[in-house]
Write a protein that holds these residues in place. Structure first.
Motif, PDB file in Angstrom:
ATOM      1  N   ALA A  24      10.021   4.175 -35.594  1.00 16.93           N
ATOM      2  CA  ALA A  24       9.530   4.758 -36.848  1.00 16.93           C
ATOM      3  C   ALA A  24       8.001   4.729 -36.907  1.00 16.93           C
ATOM      4  N   LEU A  25       7.405   3.628 -36.482  1.00 15.23           N
ATOM      5  CA  LEU A  25       5.948   3.535 -36.470  1.00 15.23           C
ATOM      6  C   LEU A  25       5.356   4.581 -35.531  1.00 15.23           C
ATOM      7  N   ASP A  26       5.973   4.757 -34.385  1.00 18.55           N
ATOM      8  CA  ASP A  26       5.545   5.782 -33.434  1.00 18.55           C
ATOM      9  C   ASP A  26       5.608   7.156 -34.101  1.00 18.55           C
ATOM     10  N   ALA A  27       6.704   7.439 -34.797  1.00 16.71           N
ATOM     11  CA  ALA A  27       6.872   8.736 -35.455  1.00 16.71           C
ATOM     12  C   ALA A  27       5.794   8.960 -36.518  1.00 16.71           C
ATOM     13  N   VAL A  28       5.484   7.938 -37.296  1.00 14.07           N
ATOM     14  CA  VAL A  28       4.479   8.070 -38.354  1.00 14.07           C
ATOM     15  C   VAL A  28       3.092   8.318 -37.760  1.00 14.07           C
ATOM     16  N   VAL A  29       2.711   7.511 -36.775  1.00 14.10           N
ATOM     17  CA  VAL A  29       1.378   7.644 -36.176  1.00 14.10           C
ATOM     18  C   VAL A  29       1.252   8.987 -35.446  1.00 14.10           C
ATOM     19  N   ALA A  60       0.989  21.001 -32.969  1.00 13.53           N
ATOM     20  CA  ALA A  60       2.363  21.487 -33.129  1.00 13.53           C
ATOM     21  C   ALA A  60       3.331  20.673 -32.264  1.00 13.53           C
ATOM     22  N   LEU A  61       2.931  20.409 -31.044  1.00 15.01           N
ATOM     23  CA  LEU A  61       3.762  19.611 -30.133  1.00 15.01           C
ATOM     24  C   LEU A  61       3.983  18.211 -30.688  1.00 15.01           C
ATOM     25  N   LEU A  62       2.914  17.568 -31.147  1.00 13.72           N
ATOM     26  CA  LEU A  62       3.024  16.203 -31.664  1.00 13.72           C
ATOM     27  C   LEU A  62       3.859  16.150 -32.941  1.00 13.72           C
ATOM     28  N   ALA A  63       3.701  17.136 -33.806  1.00 13.45           N
ATOM     29  CA  ALA A  63       4.483  17.151 -35.041  1.00 13.45           C
ATOM     30  C   ALA A  63       5.975  17.297 -34.733  1.00 13.45           C
ATOM     31  N   ALA A  64       6.310  18.176 -33.806  1.00 11.72           N
ATOM     32  CA  ALA A  64       7.709  18.347 -33.423  1.00 11.72           C
ATOM     33  C   ALA A  64       8.256  17.083 -32.752  1.00 11.72           C
ATOM     34  N   TYR A  65       7.481  16.490 -31.886  1.00 12.57           N
ATOM     35  CA  TYR A  65       7.888  15.257 -31.200  1.00 12.57           C
ATOM     36  C   TYR A  65       8.096  14.135 -32.209  1.00 12.57           C
ATOM     37  N   ALA A  66       7.177  14.016 -33.154  1.00 12.85           N
ATOM     38  CA  ALA A  66       7.300  12.983 -34.183  1.00 12.85           C
ATOM     39  C   ALA A  66       8.584  13.161 -34.982  1.00 12.85           C
ATOM     40  N   GLY A  67       8.940  14.401 -35.263  1.00 12.60           N
ATOM     41  CA  GLY A  67      10.198  14.664 -35.966  1.00 12.60           C
ATOM     42  C   GLY A  67      11.397  14.184 -35.178  1.00 12.60           C
ATOM     43  N   GLY A  68      11.385  14.422 -33.877  1.00 11.62           N
ATOM     44  CA  GLY A  68      12.484  13.951 -33.028  1.00 11.62           C
ATOM     45  C   GLY A  68      12.559  12.437 -32.956  1.00 11.62           C
ATOM     46  N   VAL A  69      11.396  11.790 -32.851  1.00 12.44           N
ATOM     47  CA  VAL A  69      11.365  10.324 -32.800  1.00 12.44           C
ATOM     48  C   VAL A  69      11.822   9.754 -34.144  1.00 12.44           C
ATOM     49  N   ALA A  70      11.416  10.386 -35.244  1.00 15.64           N
ATOM     50  CA  ALA A  70      11.842   9.940 -36.573  1.00 15.64           C
ATOM     51  C   ALA A  70      13.358  10.069 -36.721  1.00 15.64           C
ATOM     52  N   LEU A  71      13.908  11.152 -36.223  1.00 17.44           N
ATOM     53  CA  LEU A  71      15.359  11.335 -36.279  1.00 17.44           C
ATOM     54  C   LEU A  71      16.060  10.238 -35.486  1.00 17.44           C
ATOM     55  N   LEU A  72      15.547   9.921 -34.322  1.00 11.90           N
ATOM     56  CA  LEU A  72      16.106   8.852 -33.503  1.00 11.90           C
ATOM     57  C   LEU A  72      16.002   7.511 -34.238  1.00 11.90           C
ATOM     58  N   ALA A  73      14.866   7.252 -34.859  1.00 16.74           N
ATOM     59  CA  ALA A  73      14.656   5.997 -35.585  1.00 16.74           C
ATOM     60  C   ALA A  73      15.574   5.879 -36.795  1.00 16.74           C
ATOM     61  N   SER A  74      15.992   7.007 -37.349  1.00 14.95           N
ATOM     62  CA  SER A  74      16.832   6.984 -38.551  1.00 14.95           C
ATOM     63  C   SER A  74      18.289   6.627 -38.251  1.00 14.95           C
ATOM     64  N   ARG A  75      18.647   6.634 -37.001  1.00 23.72           N
ATOM     65  CA  ARG A  75      20.019   6.307 -36.616  1.00 23.72           C
ATOM     66  C   ARG A  75      20.254   4.800 -36.736  1.00 23.72           C
ATOM     67  N   ALA A  76      21.458   4.421 -37.119  1.00 22.89           N
ATOM     68  CA  ALA A  76      21.788   2.999 -37.232  1.00 22.89           C
ATOM     69  C   ALA A  76      21.632   2.301 -35.887  1.00 22.89           C
ATOM     70  N   ARG A  77      22.007   2.998 -34.826  1.00 15.87           N
ATOM     71  CA  ARG A  77      21.848   2.478 -33.465  1.00 15.87           C
ATOM     72  C   ARG A  77      21.328   3.622 -32.598  1.00 15.87           C
TER      73      ARG A  77
END
Length: 141
Positions: A24-29, A60-77
């Motif tokens: 999540a921190l990675d996604a935010v930064v 654009a690349l970083l924003a899209a990547y951050a969205g993917g990392v945020a989605l991964l972080a939002s998963r319970a596992r």
């Protein structure tokens, strides 16, 4: 990195929670960096000595990547394969940033410092995420 220092840094003794927090921190930064490149590519380009078009594309690349990392972080596992992909992508980004600085980019002093610092931060995220993933796997065994 020891389990104790990792869990202290993440402020939890649960490897699963630590992993999700580091993702999540990675996604935010990364998202903030990407949005800054998108919104202020002209002024940032002049400050860093990098072309506005390059910053727009990276934003654009970083924003899209951050969205993917945020989605991964939002998963319970978060899926191990997804986490490994994030770790490897972060490591590749860090290495390519330094290579680009050495072989291709001709930034200002501020741009050179920024490139090295952001590469170090991204490599740090990769190390933390990898360590948390390993702890989670050990905890599962």
């Amino acid at each position: 990195m020891s389990a104790t220092s990792l869990t202290a840094l993440a402020r939890t003794s649960h490897p699963q929670t630590a992993l999700r927090r580091f993702l999540a921190l990675d996604a935010v930064v990364t998202g903030a960096n990407g949005l800054a490149y998108l919104v202020a590519s002209g002024p940032l380009g002049r400050l860093l000595g990098v072309g506005q078009g390059l910053l727009l594309a990276l934003g654009a690349l970083l924003a899209a990547y951050a969205g993917g990392v945020a989605l991964l972080a939002s998963r319970a596992r978060p899926a191990g394969l997804g986490v490994r992909a994030v770790v490897e992508t972060n490591l590749a980004w860090a290495v390519l940033s330094v290579v680009a600085l050495a072989l291709w980019l001709t930034p200002t002093t501020a741009g050179s410092v920024w490139t090295v610092l952001q590469a170090a931060v991204v490599a740090g995220f990769a190390a933390l995420q990898y360590a948390a993933l390993r702890l989670r796997q050990e905890d599962s065994d």
